[in-house]
Scaffold this motif. Structure first.
Motif, PDB file in Angstrom:
ATOM      1  N   THR A 130       8.623   3.087   9.066  1.00 44.97           N
ATOM      2  CA  THR A 130       8.199   2.700   7.717  1.00 44.97           C
ATOM      3  C   THR A 130       6.731   2.295   7.672  1.00 44.97           C
ATOM      4  O   THR A 130       6.166   2.153   6.582  1.00 44.97           O
ATOM      5  N   GLY A 131       6.134   2.086   8.843  1.00 43.31           N
ATOM      6  CA  GLY A 131       4.740   1.669   8.891  1.00 43.31           C
ATOM      7  C   GLY A 131       4.529   0.218   8.508  1.00 43.31           C
ATOM      8  O   GLY A 131       3.423  -0.181   8.114  1.00 43.31           O
ATOM      9  N   LEU A 132       5.577  -0.589   8.647  1.00 43.35           N
ATOM     10  CA  LEU A 132       5.507  -1.999   8.286  1.00 43.35           C
ATOM     11  C   LEU A 132       5.763  -2.878   9.502  1.00 43.35           C
ATOM     12  O   LEU A 132       6.452  -2.463  10.448  1.00 43.35           O
ATOM     13  N   ALA A 133       5.257  -4.079   9.472  1.00 42.75           N
ATOM     14  CA  ALA A 133       5.573  -5.048  10.516  1.00 42.75           C
ATOM     15  C   ALA A 133       7.037  -5.456  10.382  1.00 42.75           C
ATOM     16  O   ALA A 133       7.610  -5.438   9.284  1.00 42.75           O
ATOM     17  N   ALA A 134       7.649  -5.830  11.490  1.00 46.31           N
ATOM     18  CA  ALA A 134       9.073  -6.172  11.484  1.00 46.31           C
ATOM     19  C   ALA A 134       9.381  -7.316  10.525  1.00 46.31           C
ATOM     20  O   ALA A 134      10.473  -7.366   9.933  1.00 46.31           O
ATOM     21  N   ASP A 135       8.426  -8.237  10.359  1.00 43.07           N
ATOM     22  CA  ASP A 135       8.697  -9.372   9.473  1.00 43.07           C
ATOM     23  C   ASP A 135       8.626  -9.006   7.995  1.00 43.07           C
ATOM     24  O   ASP A 135       8.819  -9.856   7.128  1.00 43.07           O
ATOM     25  N   ARG A 136       8.394  -7.723   7.705  1.00 47.53           N
ATOM     26  CA  ARG A 136       8.418  -7.229   6.325  1.00 47.53           C
ATOM     27  C   ARG A 136       9.718  -6.481   6.021  1.00 47.53           C
ATOM     28  O   ARG A 136       9.850  -5.866   4.970  1.00 47.53           O
ATOM     29  N   LEU A 137      10.665  -6.545   6.957  1.00 49.42           N
ATOM     30  CA  LEU A 137      11.935  -5.850   6.794  1.00 49.42           C
ATOM     31  C   LEU A 137      13.038  -6.835   6.405  1.00 49.42           C
ATOM     32  O   LEU A 137      13.104  -7.952   6.935  1.00 49.42           O
ATOM     33  N   THR A 138      13.902  -6.410   5.483  1.00 44.32           N
ATOM     34  CA  THR A 138      15.110  -7.166   5.137  1.00 44.32           C
ATOM     35  C   THR A 138      16.309  -6.269   5.401  1.00 44.32           C
ATOM     36  O   THR A 138      16.369  -5.146   4.900  1.00 44.32           O
TER      37      THR A 138
END
Length: 318
Positions: free
Chosen positions: A160-168
């Protein structure tokens, strides 16, 4: 705005945030994973609820579906019914809700659902879907009893190209109240997916509504899985509104019902055992609602095919 809708992930994040705010009322738990990801347990180590399942399903549809639990007295033994509507059914169902992302790792098995898929776009299905999401966070839905291990979280973050802490991550096992509801809430999605398999032009599907009985949950995984599948296969009903000719609409209606499958006619748990647990050996055309209504909006014609199979519901749902 993208394809006439706000970001699927932004929509889903608002729903997930609402679930976090209402955690006590929904009987769910919220925690942080080892990589900083937000984890919402809707039925693994908590009781969960029907409402948690409804919200889970709304998040899975990227906020483009309206989902409610209603009482359908026409099904006397199974009146509790889920009703799903979407005026963006291709985006809601195929770009978001469909569980098409294999996120297995080692002994951990899960198929990813939800709008995080529209950011990752790693599945062949997205070659047909023009939608591309952009968002600062992502929401993933998993039908599992365990939260994803760090390797899976990192895989999602990378894709997703996001940091893990941006995942729910929202998760619940098949045997739970929430998962039972969110699984049968896929009644419209399976119709869209089968329409795609039948090569019906997805851009011609402009609106849709579906309903399915909500079966009683069961502590045995295979029984629970069988009941949720059979609720749709033998008890689901969907109406699609499509552009194009009456001939094409009629052809779609005739081919969409589950009865058109070679594997129709047994409880799903029996079929699953027959193929030794290999989903890919089961006729994919089985995964569709029992009854289909297709309305051609440009000609005013409506076509109907299939029908609910009360005998099969009796065998499976009990």
């Amino acid at each position: 705005m993208k394809d006439g809708s706000a970001s699927l992930n932004e929509n889903a994040q608002r729903i997930a945030d609402g679930m976090i705010h209402d955690a006590e009322r929904l009987r769910i738990s919220v925690s942080k994973g080892p990589s900083g990801e937000s984890l919402i347990d809707a039925g693994a180590k908590v009781l969960g609820s029907v409402e948690a399942g409804l919200r889970m399903a709304e998040a899975a549809m990227g906020g483009l579906g309206t989902i409610s639990a209603v009482m359908d007295r026409s099904l006397k033994k199974w009146p509790l019914t889920v009703e799903v509507r979407s005026s963006q059914p291709v985006l809601a169902c195929l770009a978001s809700q469909y569980a098409g992302w294999n996120l297995s790792s080692g002994k951990y098995f899960a198929m990813g659902s939800g709008p995080a898929r529209a950011l990752a776009r790693v599945e062949p299905l997205f070659e047909k879907l023009t939608y591309k999401d952009t968002a600062s966070s992502a929401v993933l839905v998993l039908e599992t009893a365990e939260p994803p291990p760090p390797a899976v979280v990192q895989k999602v973050a990378d894709a997703t190209g996001l940091a893990a802490d941006r995942l729910t991550v929202l998760y619940a096992p098949t045997q739970s109240l929430a998962a039972t509801v969110q699984i049968v809430s896929r009644v419209l999605e399976v119709a869209l997916h089968k329409a795609n398999d039948l090569k019906f032009p997805l851009e011609n599907i402009v609106d849709g509504i579906g309903a399915s009985p909500i079966p009683a949950l069961h502590p045995d995984f295979l029984t629970a899985m069988g009941r949720t599948n059979d609720a749709i296969i033998y008890g689901g009903i969907v109406q699609l509104f499509v552009k194009g000719s009456a001939k094409d609409a009629k052809g779609l209606a005739e081919k969409l019902p589950s009865k058109a499958s070679r594997d129709y006619g047994q409880p799903f748990a029996n079929i699953f055992k027959q193929f030794k647990g290999d989903f890919y050996s089961i006729d994919p055309l089985l995964f569709s609602p029992a009854e289909i209504i297709v309305t051609a909006i440009e000609t005013g014609d409506t076509f109907r095919a299939g029908g609910r199979d009360l005998m099969m519901l009796e065998r499976s749902l009990g």
